[in-house]
Design an enzyme around this catalytic site. Structure first.
Site, short mmCIF file in Angstrom:
data_model
loop_
_atom_site.label_atom_id
_atom_site.label_comp_id
_atom_site.label_asym_id
_atom_site.label_seq_id
_atom_site.Cartn_x
_atom_site.Cartn_y
_atom_site.Cartn_z
N GLU A 11 0.81 -1.23 0.00
CA GLU A 11 0.00 0.00 0.00
C GLU A 11 0.84 1.28 0.00
O GLU A 11 0.62 2.17 0.82
CB GLU A 11 -0.97 -0.02 1.20
CG GLU A 11 -1.87 -1.23 1.18
CD GLU A 11 -2.78 -1.36 2.42
OE1 GLU A 11 -2.75 -0.46 3.27
OE2 GLU A 11 -3.50 -2.36 2.51
N ASN A 65 1.95 -5.28 -3.07
CA ASN A 65 0.54 -5.58 -2.77
C ASN A 65 -0.22 -4.28 -2.49
O ASN A 65 0.28 -3.42 -1.76
CB ASN A 65 0.52 -6.49 -1.52
CG ASN A 65 -0.85 -7.04 -1.19
OD1 ASN A 65 -1.52 -7.60 -2.06
ND2 ASN A 65 -1.27 -6.88 0.06
N HIS A 71 -10.71 -5.98 -2.05
CA HIS A 71 -11.74 -5.76 -1.01
C HIS A 71 -12.90 -5.02 -1.68
O HIS A 71 -12.77 -3.84 -2.01
CB HIS A 71 -11.18 -4.89 0.12
CG HIS A 71 -10.10 -5.56 0.91
ND1 HIS A 71 -10.34 -6.64 1.73
CD2 HIS A 71 -8.77 -5.30 1.03
CE1 HIS A 71 -9.20 -7.03 2.31
NE2 HIS A 71 -8.24 -6.23 1.90
N GLU A 90 -6.38 -10.62 -0.91
CA GLU A 90 -7.17 -10.36 0.31
C GLU A 90 -8.65 -10.30 -0.03
O GLU A 90 -9.39 -9.48 0.50
CB GLU A 90 -6.73 -9.03 0.96
CG GLU A 90 -5.26 -8.98 1.30
CD GLU A 90 -4.82 -7.69 1.98
OE1 GLU A 90 -5.69 -6.90 2.41
OE2 GLU A 90 -3.61 -7.46 2.08
N ASP A 132 -12.38 -10.18 -0.35
CA ASP A 132 -13.66 -10.26 0.37
C ASP A 132 -14.63 -9.32 -0.32
O ASP A 132 -14.23 -8.32 -0.90
CB ASP A 132 -13.54 -10.01 1.88
CG ASP A 132 -12.93 -8.68 2.27
OD1 ASP A 132 -12.70 -7.81 1.39
OD2 ASP A 132 -12.68 -8.47 3.48
#
Ligand code: G2I
Length: 451
Positions: free
Chosen positions: A163, A206, A242, A271, A273
């Protein structure tokens, strides 16, 4: 080592032929091919991908959590346990206990581990931000070196930098102690240090909100392109993914993964979701899965937790299992997109395993053999393999298994040491030393039986 895959293929093909042509009851089967897979890991393995989840060490003792993990996943990412504040809260004092728990669990089940994360502005202890430039550089490189050395050889891919870019239209770097004091070059420096410590781990950048083409993903793209052109070591880009109604799966999701892959890096969904429920949630999960499968260099998918109740945003019920570990429609959508079938009929859920054999060492009077046992398209809890030696050969020692011998002394039945659980598609190996007594024949490795 290079030779191993070549040995595997003919064996696997023979097993398939035996299964298909004779229709006989065989105890071997190739993961995901002889039987339609009925787990996420098994069906992903059949497509040459892993299927992982974020794991929190403090849930591993909950039996439903651990059994769902072991049955459905073949990769893990520690959700918080490898972050800077967890492993180096105090300068140069490293604490690995929680992360070690996850890594050893994963190793015992032959799951891949994604290391998350080495250099990140968040979950960063206060002392790091207080350092001057020179000290900060030393601390960053020391952190990478210490943590990667501790886990050397155990990590499939590291999120080296996480990030580092701002949201919005600027495409600029995010302000952080690293960016503000070390400047743009800190990312390159982190990757170079990481490569020097564990050259066998894949090194990833990432980020989130980079899942479709945008100013932010364009900025990451430009960085990766520059790294590849200048030989800065980078192997993969992680797309956190996400999603919710305000930030849905972008329509160019697959195209965006593909353009990064075309730069010569692996891409991974790291990640995943998706907030929501029912069919709408399932459809989005299906899209993401299909997109990864359509991109050859998309090597795997990791969801950010197992049951909704342990999600970082549990109120959005963004995961594949409900609070009681029941499979949600989203689960079925992912499984179906992976080519799997829900348990029950069609051979799904059958415990199978296959073996490969390799001679790993040769001396004048003896050699070492190694048998690798691989679970088929379902998780297994135990296995057994017969190995037949040619008289006057004698086995002087064995390892990583519990042998019993028939009365002739030539047939060894090898079973696991203790827990024989393997996730779908996962492997374990046992070995032995054969005193040749003049006969150098390879042993005959019989069928693998799983339960
Ligand atoms: O925020 C979602 C993810 C975005 N990408 C990087 C990931 O590392 C990040 O994961 C989340 C974890 O899922 C949360 O569990 O990172 C959060 C922190 O930035 C994690 O939350 C923290 C809480 O903030 C702490 O209060 C808590 O002690 O989890 C800790 C352990 O439960």
């Amino acid at each position: 080592m290079r030779k191993l895959p070549r040995r595997i293929r003919p064996t696997a093909v023979r097993a398939l032929l035996a299964t298909g042509l004779a229709g006989a009851v065989v105890t071997t089967g190739l993961a995901g091919s002889a039987h339609a897979a009925s787990t996420l890991a098994g069906s992903a393995a059949a497509k040459g991908r892993y299927f992982g989840t974020a794991v929190a060490a403090n849930h591993l003792g909950e039996s439903a959590y651990a059994s769902t993990l072991d049955a459905e996943f073949n990769a893990v990412t520690p959700e918080n346990e490898m972050k800077w504040d967890a492993v180096e809260a105090t300068r140069n004092t490293f604490t690995y206990s929680a992360a070690d728990q996850i890594v050893s669990h994963a190793q015992s089940k032959s799951m891949k581990v994604r290391g998350h994360t080495l250099v990140w502005h968040s979950q960063l202890p206060g002392w790091v931000g207080s350092l001057g430039t020179t000290d900060l550089r030393t601390a960053m490189n020391n952190h990478i070196t210490q943590v990667m050395t501790h886990y050397k050889g155990k990590i499939y891919a590291w999120d080296v930098v996480n990030e580092a870019f701002q949201d919005g239209s600027s495409g600029a770097r995010r302000s952080s102690p690293f960016q503000d004091k070390l400047g743009n070059g800190y990312i390159e420096e982190a990757f170079r240090t990481a490569r020097s410590v564990d050259p066998n781990a894949k090194l990833c950048y990432n980020d989130y909100n980079t899942d479709g083409q945008s100013a932010k993903s364009n900025a990451v793209y430009a960085m990766v392109k520059d790294f590849k052109q200048r030989g800065v070591p980078i192997d993969c880009v992680g797309f956190q993914s996400h999603f919710n109604s305000a930030s849905p799966v972008p329509s160019d999701y697959q195209a965006n993964l593909q353009r990064f892959a075309d730069l010569g890096v692996d891409v991974q969904i790291t990640e995943l979701d998706i907030e929501g429920s029912g069919t709408a949630q399932a459809t989005s999960y299906g899209k993401v899965t299909t997109a990864c499968l359509a991109v050859t260099r998309c090597t795997g998918i990791t969801v950010w937790g197992i049951p909704d109740k342990y999600s970082w945003r549990s109120s959005g019920t963004p995961l594949l299992f409900d609070n009681n570990y029941a499979k949600k429609p989203a689960y079925t959508a992912v499984l179906t997109a992976l080519g799997g079938t829900t348990g029950g009929g069609g051979g799904g859920g059958t415990a199978t395993c296959t073996t490969t054999y390799a001679r790993t060492n040769v001396w004048s009077d003896r050699f070492n053999g190694q048998v690798t046992v691989t679970a088929g398209s379902s998780a297994i809890t135990a296995w057994s393999v017969n190995v037949t030696f040619t008289s006057p050969q004698k086995v002087s020692t064995t390892w990583s298994g519990t042998p019993t011998w028939d009365s002739s002394g030539n047939v060894m039945t090898m079973k696991p040491n203790g827990n024989g659980s393997l996730a779908a598609g996962a492997s374990t190996s046992f070995g032995f030393t054969v005193m040749t007594n003049g006969n150098t024949n390879a042993p005959t490795v019989g069928a693998c039986t799983a339960s």
